[in-house]
Design an enzyme around this catalytic site. Structure first.
Site, PDB file in Angstrom:
ATOM      1  N   THR A 173       6.438 -18.831   0.246  1.00 37.53           N
ATOM      2  CA  THR A 173       5.515 -18.965  -0.718  1.00 37.53           C
ATOM      3  C   THR A 173       6.009 -17.893  -1.377  1.00 37.53           C
ATOM      4  OG1 THR A 173       3.993 -16.926  -0.452  1.00 37.53           O
ATOM      5  CG2 THR A 173       3.203 -19.474   0.868  1.00 37.53           C
TER       6      THR A 173
ATOM      7  N   HIS B 290       4.832 -14.564  -1.745  1.00 37.08           N
ATOM      8  CA  HIS B 290       4.318 -13.797  -1.466  1.00 37.08           C
ATOM      9  C   HIS B 290       5.190 -12.469  -1.283  1.00 37.08           C
ATOM     10  CE1 HIS B 290       0.488 -11.096  -0.110  1.00 37.08           C
ATOM     11  NE2 HIS B 290       1.264 -10.753   0.500  1.00 37.08           N
TER      12      HIS B 290
ATOM     13  N   GLU C 290       0.648  -1.467  -0.007  1.00 36.14           N
ATOM     14  CA  GLU C 290       0.248   0.047  -0.308  1.00 36.14           C
ATOM     15  C   GLU C 290       0.881   1.336  -0.256  1.00 36.14           C
ATOM     16  OE1 GLU C 290      -0.948  -2.766   2.523  1.00 36.14           O
ATOM     17  OE2 GLU C 290      -2.666  -3.027   0.587  1.00 36.14           O
TER      18      GLU C 290
HETATM   19  N1  INI Z   1       3.835  -6.442   3.750  1.00 39.51           N
HETATM   20  C1  INI Z   1       4.961  -5.872   4.213  1.00 39.51           C
HETATM   21  O1  INI Z   1       4.647  -4.797   4.341  1.00 39.51           O
HETATM   22  N2  INI Z   1       5.777  -6.885   4.861  1.00 39.51           N
HETATM   23  C2  INI Z   1       5.502  -7.846   3.981  1.00 39.51           C
HETATM   24  O2  INI Z   1       6.975  -9.192   4.668  1.00 39.51           O
HETATM   25  C3  INI Z   1       4.927  -9.056   3.966  1.00 39.51           C
HETATM   26  N3  INI Z   1       4.547 -10.514   3.091  1.00 39.51           N
HETATM   27  O3  INI Z   1       5.667 -10.468   3.110  1.00 39.51           O
HETATM   28  O4  INI Z   1       3.749 -10.564   2.852  1.00 39.51           O
HETATM   29  C4  INI Z   1       3.389  -7.767   2.975  1.00 39.51           C
HETATM   30  N4  INI Z   1       2.696  -8.694   2.827  1.00 39.51           N
HETATM   31  C5  INI Z   1       1.051  -7.604   3.493  1.00 39.51           C
HETATM   32  C6  INI Z   1       1.084  -6.556   1.783  1.00 39.51           C
HETATM   33  O5  INI Z   1       1.932  -5.561   1.726  1.00 39.51           O
HETATM   34  C7  INI Z   1      -0.302  -5.764   2.213  1.00 39.51           C
HETATM   35  O6  INI Z   1      -0.640  -5.196   2.904  1.00 39.51           O
HETATM   36  C8  INI Z   1      -1.185  -7.127   1.812  1.00 39.51           C
HETATM   37  O7  INI Z   1      -1.430  -8.069   0.505  1.00 39.51           O
HETATM   38  C9  INI Z   1      -2.782  -6.646   1.378  1.00 39.51           C
HETATM   39  O8  INI Z   1      -2.754  -5.788   0.124  1.00 39.51           O
END
Ligand code: INI
Length: 154
Positions: A86, A88, A58
């Protein structure tokens, strides 16, 4: 030969810090490091605004709103994306990097990349105020330098 480079002197500049709540333990330390750097370069407390977003993904949207806003001269993006089991991590880190770069270019303002992308939590902790320094402090220093450099060029 002419050399143009920025210094780290703030001239009443105003800063927006965009920080991610995800991995908040780390993000808070990055925010503290950035604020420490700004205050010690004589930026006034009232000239620092911290904007918290849910996660690193975001950050670009809120960075864009801040960069468009004439109340802020520079935007400092802070967060930690830590690799998990994963893919992600790859998606989030790719989008946040690309998004921050795009906002800076589109708005012609310093939009600083203070995002840790690490394999482990330990690596993130090392870069958030322990043995590898504080990336938030370094990001704020880069913002000061870029403001000064752009002022020189313009
Ligand atoms: N957001 C982060 O700031 N750091 C992370 O390591 C992370 N992981 O690994 O999942 C992460 N995920 C959330 C992502 O930024 C969004 O807020 C979410 O997907 C909603 O859009």
């Amino acid at each position: 030969m002419k050399v143009i480079e920025g210094n780290l002197v703030s001239k009443g500049y105003r800063f927006a810090l965009v920080a991610s709540r995800f991995n908040e333990l780390i993000s808070r330390k990055l925010v503290e490091g950035a604020v420490d750097c700004l205050l010690r370069h004589e930026v006034k407390d009232k000239d620092i605004t911290v904007l918290w977003v849910p996660g690193a993904f975001e950050i670009p949207l809120v960075a864009q709103e801040a960069a468009k806003n004439k109340n802020y001269d520079a935007v400092i993006c802070l967060g930690a994306v830590i690799r998990g089991a994963t893919p992600h991590f790859e998606y989030v880190s790719a989008e946040v990097s690309k998004g921050i770069a795009q906002v800076g270019l589109a708005q012609s303002k310093p939009v600083i990349y203070g995002i840790l992308t690490t394999d482990t939590i330990e690596q993130a902790i090392e870069r958030a105020g322990t043995k590898a320094g504080n990336k938030g402090f370094a990001a704020a220093s880069a913002a000061l330098e870029m403001l000064s450099l752009l002022a020189e060029i313009r």
